[in-house]
Design a protein around this motif. Structure first.
Motif, PDB file in Angstrom:
ATOM      1  N   ALA A  21      11.303 -67.149  -8.423  1.00 56.06           N
ATOM      2  CA  ALA A  21      10.787 -66.316  -9.514  1.00 56.06           C
ATOM      3  C   ALA A  21      11.814 -66.126 -10.626  1.00 56.06           C
ATOM      4  N   TYR A  22      13.103 -66.280 -10.332  1.00 60.56           N
ATOM      5  CA  TYR A  22      14.142 -66.069 -11.346  1.00 60.56           C
ATOM      6  C   TYR A  22      14.854 -67.353 -11.753  1.00 60.56           C
ATOM      7  N   SER A  23      14.305 -68.494 -11.380  1.00 58.73           N
ATOM      8  CA  SER A  23      14.869 -69.773 -11.816  1.00 58.73           C
ATOM      9  C   SER A  23      14.570 -69.971 -13.294  1.00 58.73           C
ATOM     10  N   ALA A  24      15.582 -70.361 -14.058  1.00 58.57           N
ATOM     11  CA  ALA A  24      15.373 -70.644 -15.481  1.00 58.57           C
ATOM     12  C   ALA A  24      14.741 -72.010 -15.677  1.00 58.57           C
ATOM     13  N   GLY A  25      15.121 -72.968 -14.839  1.00 59.74           N
ATOM     14  CA  GLY A  25      14.693 -74.344 -15.036  1.00 59.74           C
ATOM     15  C   GLY A  25      13.558 -74.775 -14.143  1.00 59.74           C
ATOM     16  N   TYR A  26      12.761 -75.676 -14.681  1.00 55.86           N
ATOM     17  CA  TYR A  26      11.689 -76.334 -13.941  1.00 55.86           C
ATOM     18  C   TYR A  26      12.250 -77.636 -13.385  1.00 55.86           C
ATOM     19  N   ASP A  27      12.195 -77.822 -12.072  1.00 60.61           N
ATOM     20  CA  ASP A  27      12.649 -79.068 -11.468  1.00 60.61           C
ATOM     21  C   ASP A  27      11.731 -80.204 -11.894  1.00 60.61           C
ATOM     22  N   ILE A  28      12.330 -81.315 -12.295  1.00 61.00           N
ATOM     23  CA  ILE A  28      11.581 -82.478 -12.774  1.00 61.00           C
ATOM     24  C   ILE A  28      11.968 -83.675 -11.922  1.00 61.00           C
ATOM     25  N   PHE A  58      12.396 -78.120 -25.457  1.00 62.69           N
ATOM     26  CA  PHE A  58      12.540 -78.166 -24.010  1.00 62.69           C
ATOM     27  C   PHE A  58      13.873 -78.833 -23.738  1.00 62.69           C
ATOM     28  N   GLU A  59      14.790 -78.111 -23.111  1.00 63.21           N
ATOM     29  CA  GLU A  59      16.136 -78.611 -22.858  1.00 63.21           C
ATOM     30  C   GLU A  59      16.206 -79.222 -21.465  1.00 63.21           C
ATOM     31  N   LEU A  60      16.664 -80.465 -21.393  1.00 60.70           N
ATOM     32  CA  LEU A  60      16.823 -81.165 -20.122  1.00 60.70           C
ATOM     33  C   LEU A  60      18.277 -81.101 -19.688  1.00 60.70           C
ATOM     34  N   VAL A  61      18.501 -80.684 -18.457  1.00 62.01           N
ATOM     35  CA  VAL A  61      19.853 -80.619 -17.900  1.00 62.01           C
ATOM     36  C   VAL A  61      19.840 -81.273 -16.519  1.00 62.01           C
ATOM     37  N   SER A  62      20.963 -81.845 -16.152  1.00 63.00           N
ATOM     38  CA  SER A  62      21.102 -82.479 -14.853  1.00 63.00           C
ATOM     39  C   SER A  62      21.074 -81.418 -13.751  1.00 63.00           C
ATOM     40  N   ARG A  63      20.544 -81.779 -12.605  1.00 60.59           N
ATOM     41  CA  ARG A  63      20.661 -80.903 -11.440  1.00 60.59           C
ATOM     42  C   ARG A  63      22.143 -80.824 -11.088  1.00 60.59           C
ATOM     43  N   SER A  64      22.600 -79.645 -10.754  1.00 57.30           N
ATOM     44  CA  SER A  64      24.039 -79.415 -10.572  1.00 57.30           C
ATOM     45  C   SER A  64      24.654 -80.251  -9.455  1.00 57.30           C
ATOM     46  N   LEU A  72      25.970 -89.195 -10.475  1.00 60.53           N
ATOM     47  CA  LEU A  72      25.175 -89.370 -11.683  1.00 60.53           C
ATOM     48  C   LEU A  72      25.405 -88.217 -12.642  1.00 60.53           C
ATOM     49  N   VAL A  73      25.521 -88.546 -13.921  1.00 61.52           N
ATOM     50  CA  VAL A  73      25.628 -87.539 -14.980  1.00 61.52           C
ATOM     51  C   VAL A  73      24.702 -87.933 -16.118  1.00 61.52           C
ATOM     52  N   MET A  74      24.342 -86.950 -16.937  1.00 59.91           N
ATOM     53  CA  MET A  74      23.613 -87.235 -18.176  1.00 59.91           C
ATOM     54  C   MET A  74      24.681 -87.531 -19.225  1.00 59.91           C
ATOM     55  N   PRO A  75      24.697 -88.736 -19.807  1.00 57.63           N
ATOM     56  CA  PRO A  75      25.787 -89.114 -20.702  1.00 57.63           C
ATOM     57  C   PRO A  75      25.906 -88.246 -21.953  1.00 57.63           C
ATOM     58  N   ALA A 106      11.144 -92.548  -6.556  1.00 54.59           N
ATOM     59  CA  ALA A 106      10.025 -91.803  -7.142  1.00 54.59           C
ATOM     60  C   ALA A 106       9.859 -90.515  -6.340  1.00 54.59           C
ATOM     61  N   GLY A 107       9.773 -89.390  -7.035  1.00 50.15           N
ATOM     62  CA  GLY A 107       9.633 -88.089  -6.386  1.00 50.15           C
ATOM     63  C   GLY A 107      10.936 -87.329  -6.231  1.00 50.15           C
ATOM     64  N   ASP A 108      12.107 -88.008  -6.401  1.00 51.21           N
ATOM     65  CA  ASP A 108      13.392 -87.309  -6.337  1.00 51.21           C
ATOM     66  C   ASP A 108      13.529 -86.366  -7.525  1.00 51.21           C
ATOM     67  N   ARG A 109      13.909 -85.128  -7.255  1.00 55.01           N
ATOM     68  CA  ARG A 109      14.180 -84.189  -8.347  1.00 55.01           C
ATOM     69  C   ARG A 109      15.514 -84.568  -8.972  1.00 55.01           C
ATOM     70  N   ILE A 110      15.488 -84.879 -10.267  1.00 54.78           N
ATOM     71  CA  ILE A 110      16.674 -85.412 -10.928  1.00 54.78           C
ATOM     72  C   ILE A 110      17.219 -84.528 -12.042  1.00 54.78           C
ATOM     73  N   MET A 111      16.384 -83.663 -12.591  1.00 47.69           N
ATOM     74  CA  MET A 111      16.857 -82.800 -13.680  1.00 47.69           C
ATOM     75  C   MET A 111      16.000 -81.551 -13.731  1.00 47.69           C
ATOM     76  N   GLN A 112      16.415 -80.641 -14.591  1.00 47.62           N
ATOM     77  CA  GLN A 112      15.670 -79.411 -14.822  1.00 47.62           C
ATOM     78  C   GLN A 112      15.367 -79.302 -16.303  1.00 47.62           C
ATOM     79  N   GLY A 113      14.275 -78.635 -16.620  1.00 46.52           N
ATOM     80  CA  GLY A 113      13.907 -78.391 -18.001  1.00 46.52           C
ATOM     81  C   GLY A 113      13.779 -76.907 -18.239  1.00 46.52           C
ATOM     82  N   ILE A 114      14.304 -76.456 -19.378  1.00 44.82           N
ATOM     83  CA  ILE A 114      14.285 -75.043 -19.732  1.00 44.82           C
ATOM     84  C   ILE A 114      13.640 -74.892 -21.100  1.00 44.82           C
TER      85      ILE A 114
END
Length: 145
Positions: A21-28, A58-64, A72-75, A106-114
């Motif tokens: 309920a308090y997560s800022a990001g949506y897992d993608i 919509f801001e995309l950030v890497s899963r920590s 893996l990093v977002m360049p 396919a199906g792996d959670r790779i980033m979050q969107g805020i």
């Protein structure tokens, strides 16, 4: 204006979700299996698009855990999905900083969107309109100066 996610035609995988309920990001999740070779950048399709309101992005950030666990990093550190990017598919860029190929399934959670709001300068005079998709605004009214 209602902000929401939509599937790209044919995509049947998971939709973005917040874990708590308090997560800022949506897992993608990744929509396809992709292999990223060491030192290479790959675009990961998500199978989704996002509808936003005016003065929102919509801001995309890497899963920590990705750098430590998967090398893996977002360049560019983050991705910005502008409200006029709709109806294009959200894509994530990832760089393999390890020395072995990395498989994103396919199906792996790779980033979050805020969802984010932004402001513009009082004297802002932007007049262009997006005509393209990933990597460039390809906007109309662009000067070639």
């Amino acid at each position: 204006m209602e902000r929401h996610f939509e599937r790209i035609n044919g995509y049947t995988g998971p939709m973005p979700q917040r874990a708590t309920a308090y997560s800022a990001g949506y897992d993608i999740a990744a929509a396809e299996t992709v292999v990223i070779q060491p030192g290479k950048i790959a675009l990961i399709p998500t199978g989704i698009k996002v509808k936003l309101g005016r003065y929102e992005y919509f801001e995309l950030v890497s899963r920590s855990s990705l750098p430590r666990k998967r090398h893996l990093v977002m360049p560019n550190s983050i991705g910005i999905i502008d409200s006029d990017y709709y109806p294009h598919e959200i894509m994530g860029q990832f760089l393999n900083i390890g020395d072995q190929p990395v498989v994103i399934n396919a199906g792996d959670r790779i980033m979050q969107g805020i969802f984010r709001a932004y402001m513009v300068a009082d004297n802002d005079d932007a007049q262009g309109y997006r005509t393209g998709g990933f990597g460039s605004t390809d906007k109309e009214n662009e000067s070639n100066d």
